[in-house]
Motif scaffolding. Structure first.
Motif, PDB file in Angstrom:
ATOM      1  N   VAL A  72       0.810  -1.123   0.022  1.00 63.16           N
ATOM      2  CA  VAL A  72       0.203  -0.172   0.519  1.00 63.16           C
ATOM      3  C   VAL A  72       0.890   1.082  -0.303  1.00 63.16           C
ATOM      4  O   VAL A  72       2.611   1.223   1.189  1.00 63.16           O
ATOM      5  CB  VAL A  72      -0.883   0.604   1.409  1.00 63.16           C
ATOM      6  N   TYR A  73       0.109   2.337  -0.636  1.00 58.61           N
ATOM      7  CA  TYR A  73       1.148   3.658  -0.731  1.00 58.61           C
ATOM      8  C   TYR A  73       0.513   4.761   0.539  1.00 58.61           C
ATOM      9  O   TYR A  73      -1.016   4.577   0.566  1.00 58.61           O
ATOM     10  CB  TYR A  73       1.239   4.248  -1.707  1.00 58.61           C
ATOM     11  N   MET A  74       1.637   4.895   1.437  1.00 54.83           N
ATOM     12  CA  MET A  74       0.468   5.322   2.623  1.00 54.83           C
ATOM     13  C   MET A  74       2.025   7.052   2.564  1.00 54.83           C
ATOM     14  O   MET A  74       2.777   7.505   1.956  1.00 54.83           O
ATOM     15  CB  MET A  74       1.051   4.850   3.895  1.00 54.83           C
ATOM     16  N   THR A  75       0.566   7.934   3.118  1.00 54.68           N
ATOM     17  CA  THR A  75       0.887   9.024   3.014  1.00 54.68           C
ATOM     18  C   THR A  75       2.312   9.602   3.985  1.00 54.68           C
ATOM     19  O   THR A  75       2.019   8.912   5.016  1.00 54.68           O
ATOM     20  CB  THR A  75       0.083  10.416   2.444  1.00 54.68           C
ATOM     21  N   GLU A  76       2.545  10.950   4.310  1.00 55.30           N
ATOM     22  CA  GLU A  76       3.348  11.226   5.194  1.00 55.30           C
ATOM     23  C   GLU A  76       2.594  11.206   5.790  1.00 55.30           C
ATOM     24  O   GLU A  76       1.724  11.712   6.627  1.00 55.30           O
ATOM     25  CB  GLU A  76       4.868  12.753   4.842  1.00 55.30           C
ATOM     26  N   LYS A  77       3.200  10.964   7.624  1.00 52.25           N
ATOM     27  CA  LYS A  77       2.517  11.149   8.741  1.00 52.25           C
ATOM     28  C   LYS A  77       3.119  11.768  10.088  1.00 52.25           C
ATOM     29  O   LYS A  77       4.186  11.143  10.387  1.00 52.25           O
ATOM     30  CB  LYS A  77       1.984  10.332   9.001  1.00 52.25           C
ATOM     31  N   PRO A  78       3.464  12.716  10.397  1.00 46.52           N
ATOM     32  CA  PRO A  78       3.955  13.656  11.625  1.00 46.52           C
ATOM     33  C   PRO A  78       3.263  12.485  13.170  1.00 46.52           C
ATOM     34  O   PRO A  78       2.495  11.733  12.985  1.00 46.52           O
ATOM     35  CB  PRO A  78       3.502  15.145  11.845  1.00 46.52           C
ATOM     36  N   ILE A  79       4.435  11.978  13.627  1.00 42.16           N
ATOM     37  CA  ILE A  79       4.319  11.229  14.878  1.00 42.16           C
ATOM     38  C   ILE A  79       5.642  11.914  16.003  1.00 42.16           C
ATOM     39  O   ILE A  79       6.374  12.761  15.470  1.00 42.16           O
ATOM     40  CB  ILE A  79       4.654   9.906  14.612  1.00 42.16           C
ATOM     41  N   GLU A  80       5.641  11.137  16.769  1.00 36.30           N
ATOM     42  CA  GLU A  80       6.604  11.788  18.111  1.00 36.30           C
ATOM     43  C   GLU A  80       6.984  10.508  18.483  1.00 36.30           C
ATOM     44  O   GLU A  80       6.536  10.046  19.037  1.00 36.30           O
ATOM     45  CB  GLU A  80       6.081  12.503  19.386  1.00 36.30           C
ATOM     46  N   ILE A  81       8.637  10.154  18.142  1.00 34.54           N
ATOM     47  CA  ILE A  81       8.647   8.629  18.825  1.00 34.54           C
ATOM     48  C   ILE A  81       9.550   9.365  19.668  1.00 34.54           C
ATOM     49  O   ILE A  81      10.466   9.351  20.158  1.00 34.54           O
ATOM     50  CB  ILE A  81      10.147   8.226  17.242  1.00 34.54           C
ATOM     51  N   GLY A  82       9.450   8.266  20.920  1.00 34.08           N
ATOM     52  CA  GLY A  82      10.265   7.920  22.777  1.00 34.08           C
ATOM     53  C   GLY A  82      11.066   7.549  22.154  1.00 34.08           C
ATOM     54  O   GLY A  82      11.976   6.834  21.096  1.00 34.08           O
ATOM     55  N   GLU A  83      12.237   7.106  23.576  1.00 29.16           N
ATOM     56  CA  GLU A  83      13.098   6.651  23.977  1.00 29.16           C
ATOM     57  C   GLU A  83      13.034   5.380  23.928  1.00 29.16           C
ATOM     58  O   GLU A  83      12.009   4.571  23.244  1.00 29.16           O
ATOM     59  CB  GLU A  83      13.530   7.403  25.099  1.00 29.16           C
ATOM     60  N   LEU A  84      14.242   4.488  23.606  1.00 33.98           N
ATOM     61  CA  LEU A  84      14.168   3.172  23.285  1.00 33.98           C
ATOM     62  C   LEU A  84      13.696   2.876  24.594  1.00 33.98           C
ATOM     63  O   LEU A  84      14.481   3.125  26.220  1.00 33.98           O
ATOM     64  CB  LEU A  84      15.915   2.511  23.544  1.00 33.98           C
ATOM     65  N   ASN A  85      13.087   1.747  24.412  1.00 37.16           N
ATOM     66  CA  ASN A  85      12.078   0.855  25.427  1.00 37.16           C
ATOM     67  C   ASN A  85      13.237  -0.382  26.244  1.00 37.16           C
ATOM     68  O   ASN A  85      13.968  -0.534  25.508  1.00 37.16           O
ATOM     69  CB  ASN A  85      11.081  -0.062  25.036  1.00 37.16           C
ATOM     70  N   ASP A  86      13.140  -0.349  27.391  1.00 35.26           N
ATOM     71  CA  ASP A  86      13.256  -1.817  28.314  1.00 35.26           C
ATOM     72  C   ASP A  86      12.526  -2.231  29.045  1.00 35.26           C
ATOM     73  O   ASP A  86      11.525  -1.909  30.082  1.00 35.26           O
ATOM     74  CB  ASP A  86      14.588  -0.248  29.758  1.00 35.26           C
ATOM     75  N   TYR A  87      12.454  -3.439  28.668  1.00 38.75           N
ATOM     76  CA  TYR A  87      12.079  -4.811  29.186  1.00 38.75           C
ATOM     77  C   TYR A  87      12.206  -5.471  29.945  1.00 38.75           C
ATOM     78  O   TYR A  87      12.469  -6.657  30.971  1.00 38.75           O
ATOM     79  CB  TYR A  87      11.086  -5.581  27.889  1.00 38.75           C
ATOM     80  N   SER A  88      13.783  -4.965  30.914  1.00 39.42           N
ATOM     81  CA  SER A  88      14.236  -5.951  31.590  1.00 39.42           C
ATOM     82  C   SER A  88      13.692  -5.877  33.030  1.00 39.42           C
ATOM     83  O   SER A  88      14.066  -6.996  33.340  1.00 39.42           O
ATOM     84  CB  SER A  88      15.488  -4.983  32.333  1.00 39.42           C
ATOM     85  N   SER A  89      12.540  -5.314  33.301  1.00 38.99           N
ATOM     86  CA  SER A  89      12.278  -5.247  34.368  1.00 38.99           C
ATOM     87  C   SER A  89      10.303  -6.741  34.140  1.00 38.99           C
ATOM     88  O   SER A  89      10.280  -7.530  35.291  1.00 38.99           O
ATOM     89  CB  SER A  89      10.755  -4.211  35.031  1.00 38.99           C
ATOM     90  N   GLY A  90      10.714  -7.313  32.915  1.00 34.97           N
ATOM     91  CA  GLY A  90       9.968  -8.313  32.460  1.00 34.97           C
ATOM     92  C   GLY A  90       8.552  -7.443  32.031  1.00 34.97           C
ATOM     93  O   GLY A  90       7.147  -8.247  32.223  1.00 34.97           O
ATOM     94  N   TYR A  91       8.084  -6.992  32.777  1.00 41.15           N
ATOM     95  CA  TYR A  91       6.747  -5.848  32.827  1.00 41.15           C
ATOM     96  C   TYR A  91       7.200  -4.755  31.297  1.00 41.15           C
ATOM     97  O   TYR A  91       6.666  -3.976  31.085  1.00 41.15           O
ATOM     98  CB  TYR A  91       6.489  -5.950  33.784  1.00 41.15           C
TER      99      TYR A  91
END
Length: 269
Positions: free
Chosen positions: A127-146
């Motif tokens: 599918v062709y998708m148009t540009e979309k503004p987003i706000e990307i967060g920091e790298l996730n840390d799953y070490s807590s297991g939660y």
């Protein structure tokens, strides 16, 4: 003043769009009065009065108290009247901002739900998708297991940036390899904030869908991988995961509709 230049209350009401009863009410309060009364008590106005009465009507719609409007028109200086208008201009700007934010939020969900209703859930497609503004967060840390530790941290960071957490949130995988290795554990989260500093680039995407609760993609990653291989499609990163249907529109979490899209680098010969 020529009698032919005078307008009856009915004609003046038609001209201004203000009801006759409201014109009589304004007259009784001495807030806005006709230019003349006939011997029969009928009210007569001039066309030039339309500007003033419409201004009064707008001010009343803004919930400026009648007494304040009266004082401004009859007892205060132009500077004081200007201050009244400026104060309400500021309030209107706040309300306009609130409405713009509400519109952007509703528009974001309208797009997602409409896309979900039109999706061929069982198909893997390009599918062709148009540009979309987003706000990307920091790298996730799953070490807590939660899983939700990272999610809550992301929401907290968005609040620090004055980004409403009500905007749709999606998962962002740095690469297709990460998506295939750890589906349901996005590298980062992103908000579909309409003035986000990042963007999902326009272009051709490989797109697939899955039903399930948060982080439950079933066999979708493998199906997308196989489709790309069978159709000689080379995909790159990042991979975007967004919920077209979530708890806002679906009661059963297992019926949430997830869309996954990854940019196509090229189709192999």
């Amino acid at each position: 003043m020529n009698e032919q230049d005078l307008l009856s209350i009915k004609k003046f009401s038609d001209l201004t769009g203000i009801s006759q009863s409201k014109l009589r009410y304004y007259d009784e309060l001495k807030l806005f009065q006709p230019i003349k009364r006939g011997e029969n008590g009928y009210r007569y106005y001039t066309a030039s009065q339309a500007i003033a009465v419409n201004c009064i009507n707008v001010m009343q719609h803004l919930k400026i108290p009648i007494k304040r409007i009266f004082d401004a028109r009859h007892h205060e200086t132009p500077r004081q009247f200007l201050d009244i208008l400026k104060n309400h201009e500021l309030e209107l700007n706040k309300e306009l901002f609130r409405l713009q934010q509400a519109y952007a939020l509703i528009h974001a969900y309208t797009e997602l739900i409409s896309e979900g209703l039109n999706a061929d859930e069982n198909a893997i497609t390009t599918v062709y998708m148009t540009e979309k503004p987003i706000e990307i967060g920091e790298l996730n840390d799953y070490s807590s297991g939660y899983f939700y530790d990272s999610f809550f941290k992301f929401i907290g960071k968005m609040k620090e940036k004055k980004i409403d957490s009500a905007y749709p949130v999606g998962g962002f995988y740095d690469s297709m390899d990460i998506f295939l290795e750890k589906p349901g554990e996005p590298s980062r989260f992103f908000s579909q904030f309409p003035t986000g500093r990042d963007k999902k680039e326009a272009g051709e995407y490989l797109v697939g869908y899955a039903r399930g609760n948060y982080g439950k993609l079933g066999d979708l990653p493998e199906r997308m991988k196989n489709y790309a291989k069978e159709n000689n499609i080379a995909v790159g990163g990042p991979v975007y995961e967004i919920y077209l249907f979530d708890e806002i529109v679906v009661d059963d979490p297992n019926r949430f509709l997830i869309q996954v899209s990854v940019p196509i680098k090229n189709k192999r010969k």
